[in-house]
Design a protein around this motif. Structure first.
Motif, PDB file in Angstrom:
ATOM      1  N   VAL A 234       0.300  -4.629  -3.432  1.00 26.21           N
ATOM      2  CA  VAL A 234       1.711  -4.274  -3.520  1.00 26.21           C
ATOM      3  C   VAL A 234       1.949  -3.409  -4.708  1.00 26.21           C
ATOM      4  CG1 VAL A 234       4.244  -4.591  -3.395  1.00 26.21           C
ATOM      5  CG2 VAL A 234       2.780  -6.221  -1.964  1.00 26.21           C
TER       6      VAL A 234
ATOM      7  N   VAL B  85       3.983  -1.285  -0.468  1.00 23.60           N
ATOM      8  CA  VAL B  85       3.552  -1.866   0.719  1.00 23.60           C
ATOM      9  C   VAL B  85       3.074  -1.021   1.856  1.00 23.60           C
ATOM     10  CG1 VAL B  85       4.791  -3.480   2.554  1.00 23.60           C
ATOM     11  CG2 VAL B  85       5.522  -3.651   0.018  1.00 23.60           C
TER      12      VAL B  85
ATOM     13  N   GLU C  39       3.048  -6.281   7.443  1.00 18.48           N
ATOM     14  CA  GLU C  39       3.734  -5.540   6.474  1.00 18.48           C
ATOM     15  C   GLU C  39       5.084  -6.412   6.098  1.00 18.48           C
ATOM     16  OE1 GLU C  39       7.066  -1.780   5.761  1.00 18.48           O
ATOM     17  OE2 GLU C  39       5.298  -1.633   7.381  1.00 18.48           O
TER      18      GLU C  39
ATOM     19  N   ARG D 292       5.563  -7.800   2.400  1.00 18.86           N
ATOM     20  CA  ARG D 292       7.010  -7.835   1.578  1.00 18.86           C
ATOM     21  C   ARG D 292       7.472  -8.982   1.143  1.00 18.86           C
ATOM     22  NH1 ARG D 292       9.402  -3.011   1.923  1.00 18.86           N
ATOM     23  NH2 ARG D 292       8.454  -1.317   3.065  1.00 18.86           N
TER      24      ARG D 292
END
Length: 222
Positions: free
Chosen positions: A52, A57, A85, A89
């Motif tokens: 990240v 992301v 995803e 996150r």
């Protein structure tokens, strides 16, 4: 009986790189595997937080390609996020992951390590012939822990009775509970690389080691 999964040609025309990695196996679903969570927290969370930081992301390998595929199917990937995803996150925000059961937890482990969306389904609750296609206009289903989800334009898994799941959020119909005995775990790839083959290798190892998978068969639908 081994499930038969095909990819709809209309989907392949919109995104030729679409493939699905398939694991079919028997397992006793339990609440938690402590060794898996120790490994996840010690090694994988750090790897994802680093990714990240390094990429952002949206640019993490295989998440990036999934977002591109969603655009090709006519969906806004920022509004309808691919599940890998969404998991990345959560980790990037320091929220960690929900503990569900041994199969779903390994499902999520494979997803965050690979960047691919991964779905697991109770094989007894779905037909033997399955298709991966784009959701039809007006198509919906009851999501797991959610209300009705609009799945038109999303990549969806379906059988003769209708849609079962998608690379964004699955339906309740074939969700994994502790009653499931035979399971189908699918890795949804939209990438033109060899990462799916690599994922199948360590995914098999994780399923056997952490979810107790037996009589495991694996193949790739193209």
């Amino acid at each position: 009986m081994k499930k038969c999964l095909t990819i709809d040609q209309a989907m392949k025309q919109k995104w030729p790189h679409t493939r699905v990695g398939c694991f079919q196996y028997k397992a006793t679903v339990e609440k938690k595997n402590e060794a898996m969570w120790k490994y996840l927290k010690k090694d994988i969370f750090k790897k994802i937080r680093d990714a990240v930081f390094d990429y952002g992301v949206n640019e993490i390998p295989n998440i990036k390609e999934s977002r591109m595929a969603y655009k090709a199917f006519g969906k806004d990937p920022s509004r309808y996020r691919v599940s890998s995803e969404a998991l990345a996150r959560r980790i990037g925000q320091g929220k960690g992951l929900y503990e569900v059961n041994t199969v779903v937890d390994v499902n999520n482990l494979i997803s965050i390590e690979s960047g691919f969306s991964v779905g697991s389904y109770d094989a007894a609750k779905i037909a033997d012939k399955l298709v991966f296609r784009v959701g039809k206009s007006g198509e919906t289903y009851k999501g797991i822990g959610k209300d009705e989800i609009k799945i038109d334009g999303l990549p969806v898994l379906a059988d003769e009775a209708g849609a079962i799941g998608s690379s964004t959020s699955d339906s309740e119909r074939a969700m994994i509970t502790e009653e499931a005995k035979e399971i189908l775990t699918l890795v949804y790839s939209f990438s033109d690389n060899k990462d799916l083959e690599k994922t199948m290798e360590y995914g098999r190892r994780y399923l056997e080691e952490y979810a107790g998978a037996k009589e495991l068969r694996c193949w790739i639908a193209e």
